[in-house]
Design a protein around this motif. Sequence first.
Motif, PDB file in Angstrom:
ATOM      1  N   UNK A 116       0.791  -1.228   0.000  1.00 31.48           N
ATOM      2  CA  UNK A 116       0.000   0.000   0.000  1.00 31.48           C
ATOM      3  C   UNK A 116       0.826   1.282   0.000  1.00 31.48           C
ATOM      4  N   UNK A 117       2.171   1.208  -0.181  1.00 28.40           N
ATOM      5  CA  UNK A 117       2.929   2.458  -0.033  1.00 28.40           C
ATOM      6  C   UNK A 117       4.171   2.527  -0.906  1.00 28.40           C
ATOM      7  N   UNK A 118       4.429   3.738  -1.384  1.00 32.08           N
ATOM      8  CA  UNK A 118       5.745   4.093  -1.907  1.00 32.08           C
ATOM      9  C   UNK A 118       6.604   4.462  -0.711  1.00 32.08           C
ATOM     10  N   UNK A 119       7.906   4.185  -0.828  1.00 32.99           N
ATOM     11  CA  UNK A 119       8.828   4.453   0.275  1.00 32.99           C
ATOM     12  C   UNK A 119       9.915   5.402  -0.193  1.00 32.99           C
ATOM     13  N   UNK A 120      10.273   6.360   0.663  1.00 28.20           N
ATOM     14  CA  UNK A 120      11.440   7.213   0.402  1.00 28.20           C
ATOM     15  C   UNK A 120      12.355   7.074   1.613  1.00 28.20           C
ATOM     16  N   UNK A 151      19.365   9.695  -0.526  1.00 24.45           N
ATOM     17  CA  UNK A 151      17.931   9.382  -0.475  1.00 24.45           C
ATOM     18  C   UNK A 151      17.579   8.529  -1.686  1.00 24.45           C
ATOM     19  N   UNK A 152      16.720   7.521  -1.489  1.00 25.30           N
ATOM     20  CA  UNK A 152      16.313   6.665  -2.602  1.00 25.30           C
ATOM     21  C   UNK A 152      14.831   6.342  -2.464  1.00 25.30           C
ATOM     22  N   UNK A 153      14.171   6.145  -3.613  1.00 24.96           N
ATOM     23  CA  UNK A 153      12.726   5.888  -3.637  1.00 24.96           C
ATOM     24  C   UNK A 153      12.451   4.466  -4.111  1.00 24.96           C
ATOM     25  N   UNK A 154      11.534   3.786  -3.424  1.00 28.47           N
ATOM     26  CA  UNK A 154      11.066   2.462  -3.833  1.00 28.47           C
ATOM     27  C   UNK A 154       9.579   2.589  -4.172  1.00 28.47           C
ATOM     28  N   UNK A 155       9.215   2.487  -5.468  1.00 27.10           N
ATOM     29  CA  UNK A 155       7.822   2.691  -5.868  1.00 27.10           C
ATOM     30  C   UNK A 155       6.876   1.640  -5.261  1.00 27.10           C
TER      31      UNK A 155
END
Length: 225
Positions: A116-120, A151-155
Amino acid sequence: MMRSVHLLVTIAFMALASSLSSAYDPSPLQDACVAVDDPKAAVFVNGKFCKDPKLAMADDFFFSGLHIPGNTSNPVGSAVTPVNVAQIAGLNTLGISLARVDYAPYGLNPPHTHPRATEILVVLEGTLYVGFVTSNPENRLISKVLNKGDVFVFPIGLIHFQFNIGHTNAVAIAALSSQNPGVITIANAVLGSDPPISIDVLTKAFQLDKDVVNFLQSSFWWDNN
Ligand SMILES: *[C@@H]1O[C@H](CO)[C@@H](O)[C@H](O)[C@H]1NC(C)=O
């Protein structure tokens, strides 16, 4: 008559489509909807009962202890300390949460997804090799080595991991776009489900011998959350 029935059906369909496309935590309809356990004191919203907003107080929006490292003495060498609606009742309906992740030297936050979530994620200490894999058919690995301050994003929904490639402890803070992101650790879910998935399913899915699947299914899959 026919026209108005048609119009009604169209409106009903549009309403359905818009509710289906709202796959995220809904917008709050009031300032706060502090989750409470007692249904008598409350109105049911977004899976939780809400406290009367007039009774909301600072502690409903507060958590203490994220400075404390998680215990990484476990088989994967990592520990997640979640700060979501289970820890802060005032996050209910707000669509956001946090987690602290600690990594021992060479510790791994194993491949997992948040349904249920994108993560930063921001690295506070240490060096992490991180990555996520895109959906079929490409299944492309998008990965990078992160240092302090990176910083990195995981969709949303994609399988991702973080591995401490340094010989010191590492710490990261993750923000997630749900009050209740959920975690599915791939090995635990597929190889450690209760009851187990049929060995015929897993031998075929992974193209492995029964012995190997038996071994994997009888292994202990640590949950670092
Ligand atoms: C960390 O976990 C290990 C293994 O479960 C346990 O033996 C140890 O006492 C824990 N350490 C702390 C500080 O809680």
